[in-house]
Design a protein around this motif. Structure first.
Motif, PDB file in Angstrom:
ATOM      1  N   ARG A 177     -11.777   7.780  -5.459  1.00  0.00           N
ATOM      2  CA  ARG A 177     -11.624   7.881  -6.912  1.00  0.00           C
ATOM      3  C   ARG A 177     -11.506   6.515  -7.584  1.00  0.00           C
ATOM      4  O   ARG A 177     -11.636   6.404  -8.797  1.00  0.00           O
ATOM      5  CB  ARG A 177     -10.372   8.715  -7.240  1.00  0.00           C
ATOM      6  CG  ARG A 177     -10.386  10.135  -6.691  1.00  0.00           C
ATOM      7  CD  ARG A 177     -11.303  11.019  -7.496  1.00  0.00           C
ATOM      8  NE  ARG A 177     -10.898  11.069  -8.893  1.00  0.00           N
ATOM      9  CZ  ARG A 177      -9.999  11.952  -9.376  1.00  0.00           C
ATOM     10  NH1 ARG A 177      -9.445  12.845  -8.563  1.00  0.00           N
ATOM     11  NH2 ARG A 177      -9.696  11.947 -10.659  1.00  0.00           N
ATOM     12  N   GLY A 178     -11.210   5.477  -6.797  1.00  0.00           N
ATOM     13  CA  GLY A 178     -11.049   4.142  -7.355  1.00  0.00           C
ATOM     14  C   GLY A 178     -10.368   3.211  -6.367  1.00  0.00           C
ATOM     15  O   GLY A 178     -10.071   3.590  -5.229  1.00  0.00           O
ATOM     16  N   VAL A 179     -10.125   1.994  -6.798  1.00  0.00           N
ATOM     17  CA  VAL A 179      -9.513   0.991  -5.921  1.00  0.00           C
ATOM     18  C   VAL A 179      -8.080   1.418  -5.593  1.00  0.00           C
ATOM     19  O   VAL A 179      -7.263   1.669  -6.487  1.00  0.00           O
ATOM     20  CB  VAL A 179      -9.528  -0.392  -6.591  1.00  0.00           C
ATOM     21  CG1 VAL A 179      -8.787  -1.408  -5.720  1.00  0.00           C
ATOM     22  CG2 VAL A 179     -10.960  -0.850  -6.826  1.00  0.00           C
ATOM     23  N   PHE A 180      -7.772   1.463  -4.298  1.00  0.00           N
ATOM     24  CA  PHE A 180      -6.501   2.022  -3.842  1.00  0.00           C
ATOM     25  C   PHE A 180      -5.932   1.161  -2.720  1.00  0.00           C
ATOM     26  O   PHE A 180      -6.145   1.413  -1.542  1.00  0.00           O
ATOM     27  CB  PHE A 180      -6.716   3.466  -3.372  1.00  0.00           C
ATOM     28  CG  PHE A 180      -5.456   4.198  -3.009  1.00  0.00           C
ATOM     29  CD1 PHE A 180      -4.538   4.547  -3.987  1.00  0.00           C
ATOM     30  CD2 PHE A 180      -5.190   4.549  -1.697  1.00  0.00           C
ATOM     31  CE1 PHE A 180      -3.372   5.238  -3.657  1.00  0.00           C
ATOM     32  CE2 PHE A 180      -4.039   5.233  -1.354  1.00  0.00           C
ATOM     33  CZ  PHE A 180      -3.119   5.581  -2.344  1.00  0.00           C
ATOM     34  N   ASN A 181      -5.244   0.096  -3.111  1.00  0.00           N
ATOM     35  CA  ASN A 181      -4.499  -0.723  -2.158  1.00  0.00           C
ATOM     36  C   ASN A 181      -3.039  -0.278  -2.229  1.00  0.00           C
ATOM     37  O   ASN A 181      -2.418  -0.329  -3.291  1.00  0.00           O
ATOM     38  CB  ASN A 181      -4.624  -2.201  -2.506  1.00  0.00           C
ATOM     39  CG  ASN A 181      -6.073  -2.668  -2.483  1.00  0.00           C
ATOM     40  OD1 ASN A 181      -6.756  -2.568  -1.474  1.00  0.00           O
ATOM     41  ND2 ASN A 181      -6.554  -3.179  -3.609  1.00  0.00           N
ATOM     42  N   LEU A 182      -2.470   0.132  -1.100  1.00  0.00           N
ATOM     43  CA  LEU A 182      -1.221   0.894  -1.093  1.00  0.00           C
ATOM     44  C   LEU A 182      -0.164   0.292  -0.185  1.00  0.00           C
ATOM     45  O   LEU A 182      -0.462  -0.165   0.922  1.00  0.00           O
ATOM     46  CB  LEU A 182      -1.510   2.319  -0.618  1.00  0.00           C
ATOM     47  CG  LEU A 182      -0.296   3.207  -0.273  1.00  0.00           C
ATOM     48  CD1 LEU A 182       0.457   3.597  -1.535  1.00  0.00           C
ATOM     49  CD2 LEU A 182      -0.738   4.442   0.489  1.00  0.00           C
ATOM     50  N   LEU A 183       1.093   0.337  -0.662  1.00  0.00           N
ATOM     51  CA  LEU A 183       2.271   0.143   0.156  1.00  0.00           C
ATOM     52  C   LEU A 183       3.144   1.381  -0.009  1.00  0.00           C
ATOM     53  O   LEU A 183       3.411   1.801  -1.133  1.00  0.00           O
ATOM     54  CB  LEU A 183       3.078  -1.086  -0.275  1.00  0.00           C
ATOM     55  CG  LEU A 183       2.365  -2.430  -0.319  1.00  0.00           C
ATOM     56  CD1 LEU A 183       3.311  -3.498  -0.890  1.00  0.00           C
ATOM     57  CD2 LEU A 183       1.887  -2.846   1.070  1.00  0.00           C
ATOM     58  N   LEU A 184       3.598   1.965   1.107  1.00  0.00           N
ATOM     59  CA  LEU A 184       4.425   3.168   1.054  1.00  0.00           C
ATOM     60  C   LEU A 184       5.411   3.139   2.215  1.00  0.00           C
ATOM     61  O   LEU A 184       5.027   2.845   3.351  1.00  0.00           O
ATOM     62  CB  LEU A 184       3.540   4.410   1.162  1.00  0.00           C
ATOM     63  CG  LEU A 184       4.255   5.761   1.193  1.00  0.00           C
ATOM     64  CD1 LEU A 184       4.868   6.092  -0.170  1.00  0.00           C
ATOM     65  CD2 LEU A 184       3.280   6.878   1.612  1.00  0.00           C
ATOM     66  N   SER A 185       6.687   3.454   1.928  1.00  0.00           N
ATOM     67  CA  SER A 185       7.693   3.450   2.985  1.00  0.00           C
ATOM     68  C   SER A 185       8.758   4.503   2.719  1.00  0.00           C
ATOM     69  O   SER A 185       9.014   4.877   1.569  1.00  0.00           O
ATOM     70  CB  SER A 185       8.360   2.073   3.101  1.00  0.00           C
ATOM     71  OG  SER A 185       9.330   2.072   4.137  1.00  0.00           O
ATOM     72  N   ASN A 186       9.385   4.962   3.816  1.00  0.00           N
ATOM     73  CA  ASN A 186      10.571   5.807   3.710  1.00  0.00           C
ATOM     74  C   ASN A 186      11.800   5.089   4.274  1.00  0.00           C
ATOM     75  O   ASN A 186      12.835   5.702   4.499  1.00  0.00           O
ATOM     76  CB  ASN A 186      10.366   7.137   4.436  1.00  0.00           C
ATOM     77  CG  ASN A 186      10.303   6.979   5.952  1.00  0.00           C
ATOM     78  OD1 ASN A 186      10.188   5.866   6.475  1.00  0.00           O
ATOM     79  ND2 ASN A 186      10.382   8.085   6.669  1.00  0.00           N
ATOM     80  N   GLY A 187      11.674   3.786   4.495  1.00  0.00           N
ATOM     81  CA  GLY A 187      12.773   2.991   5.028  1.00  0.00           C
ATOM     82  C   GLY A 187      12.727   2.829   6.531  1.00  0.00           C
ATOM     83  O   GLY A 187      13.306   1.892   7.080  1.00  0.00           O
ATOM     84  N   ASP A 188      12.028   3.725   7.224  1.00  0.00           N
ATOM     85  CA  ASP A 188      11.872   3.640   8.682  1.00  0.00           C
ATOM     86  C   ASP A 188      10.540   3.006   9.022  1.00  0.00           C
ATOM     87  O   ASP A 188      10.457   2.082   9.837  1.00  0.00           O
ATOM     88  CB  ASP A 188      11.987   5.035   9.289  1.00  0.00           C
ATOM     89  CG  ASP A 188      11.780   5.030  10.790  1.00  0.00           C
ATOM     90  OD1 ASP A 188      12.319   4.116  11.458  1.00  0.00           O
ATOM     91  OD2 ASP A 188      11.084   5.921  11.304  1.00  0.00           O
ATOM     92  N   TRP A 189       9.471   3.499   8.402  1.00  0.00           N
ATOM     93  CA  TRP A 189       8.124   2.976   8.632  1.00  0.00           C
ATOM     94  C   TRP A 189       7.561   2.437   7.318  1.00  0.00           C
ATOM     95  O   TRP A 189       8.057   2.729   6.237  1.00  0.00           O
ATOM     96  CB  TRP A 189       7.198   4.048   9.209  1.00  0.00           C
ATOM     97  CG  TRP A 189       7.297   5.376   8.525  1.00  0.00           C
ATOM     98  CD1 TRP A 189       7.976   6.480   8.950  1.00  0.00           C
ATOM     99  CD2 TRP A 189       6.719   5.746   7.260  1.00  0.00           C
ATOM    100  NE1 TRP A 189       7.864   7.509   8.047  1.00  0.00           N
ATOM    101  CE2 TRP A 189       7.098   7.087   7.005  1.00  0.00           C
ATOM    102  CE3 TRP A 189       5.925   5.090   6.333  1.00  0.00           C
ATOM    103  CZ2 TRP A 189       6.715   7.771   5.853  1.00  0.00           C
ATOM    104  CZ3 TRP A 189       5.533   5.755   5.168  1.00  0.00           C
ATOM    105  CH2 TRP A 189       5.926   7.084   4.941  1.00  0.00           C
TER     106      TRP A 189
END
Length: 268
Positions: free
Chosen positions: A167-179
């Protein structure tokens, strides 16, 4: 475009050096003056700072630079607005609770016209990024459960990220504190520092640090960014469509999926 910064470490580590370099790009050496934010995991809690102005001139950012907050996972973002007004509600990283954990999300790119499917999570601001975050969490909540294995969870995140990237440019950071999950469509780089440690010089500020004096022989600290922060270290560049799942400073899983051929931003 915005800029991202994340850290994954095997021991609580401060982010002062890298954060100092990033903040200079927020209105000084770079144009990202439309807000900034940083989130540090401390146990199950998150210590977060957000501001809708330029990080380069922020007194709050100055405090964060000089206060050694120790964390195993941290996520930072400096914003150059393209969708949504310039206000506190639109500053990343965004944080929501899922399965008894705080999930933290920061995005660089644009998914024009994107709207989250109706569900439990709703955006507070008016950015496409927060719409994507709410959509991702709604889909994770509907399709998975808290007992899912890390392998199964990462597979779902990769599939969702691949869909958003169409859908578009998607550079991502995502965490739950463990990973820490990272996904690149146009531009991302990483470095893993481990013994023997040496000195490093920031690209955007006249700052040098000797990591040997600040670490132990067992420390492993990985930093993931949009654009390398130092001039005298070898950074590893992501490929378009590449994803990596980090834990304790190490890559636990990785791969490459097909994404559209978006123009890559110029190197500073």
């Amino acid at each position: 475009m915005c800029e991202l910064l994340a850290m994954s470490a095997n021991t609580p580590t401060d982010l002062c050096f890298s954060f100092t370099g990033l903040t200079r790009r927020g209105g000084d050496t770079g144009p990202h003056r439309d807000g900034w934010g940083v989130a540090f995991y401390e146990g199950k809690g998150v210590r977060a700072f957000h501001e809708s102005g330029a990080s380069a001139s922020s007194r709050i950012a100055e405090v964060v630079q000089t206060h050694p907050i120790k964390s195993e996972v941290a996520i930072c973002h400096i914003r150059q607005a393209n969708v949504g007004s310039i206000c506190l509600a639109n500053t990343h990283p965004f944080i929501r609770e899922l399965w008894g954990q705080y999930w933290t999300f920061a995005h660089n790119g644009q998914l024009e016209g994107f709207r989250a499917e109706p569900g439990f999570y709703e955006p507070v601001g008016d950015t496409d990024s927060e719409q994507v975050f709410c959509d991702l969490l709604n889909r994770m909540r509907a399709q998975g459960q808290r007992s899912d294995s890390l392998e199964g969870l990462s597979e779902r995140l990769v599939k969702l990220s691949e869909g958003y990237a169409r859908r578009g440019v998607f550079n991502l950071l995502l965490s739950n504190g463990d990973w820490l999950f990272t996904f690149c469509t146009t531009k991302m780089a990483s470095i893993t520092r481990r013994a023997p440690f040496g000195p490093a010089r920031l690209k955007d500020a006249d700052v040098i640090v000797d990591f040997e004096a600040e670490t132990t022989a067992n420390d492993i600290v990985s930093v993931i960014v949009t654009e390398p922060l130092t001039t005298d270290e070898r950074w590893e560049l992501y490929q378009p469509g590449e994803w990596r799942l980090w834990r304790k400073g190490e890559v636990m899983a990785s791969g490459v999926v097909g994404v559209p051929d978006y123009p890559r931003p110029p190197t500073d």
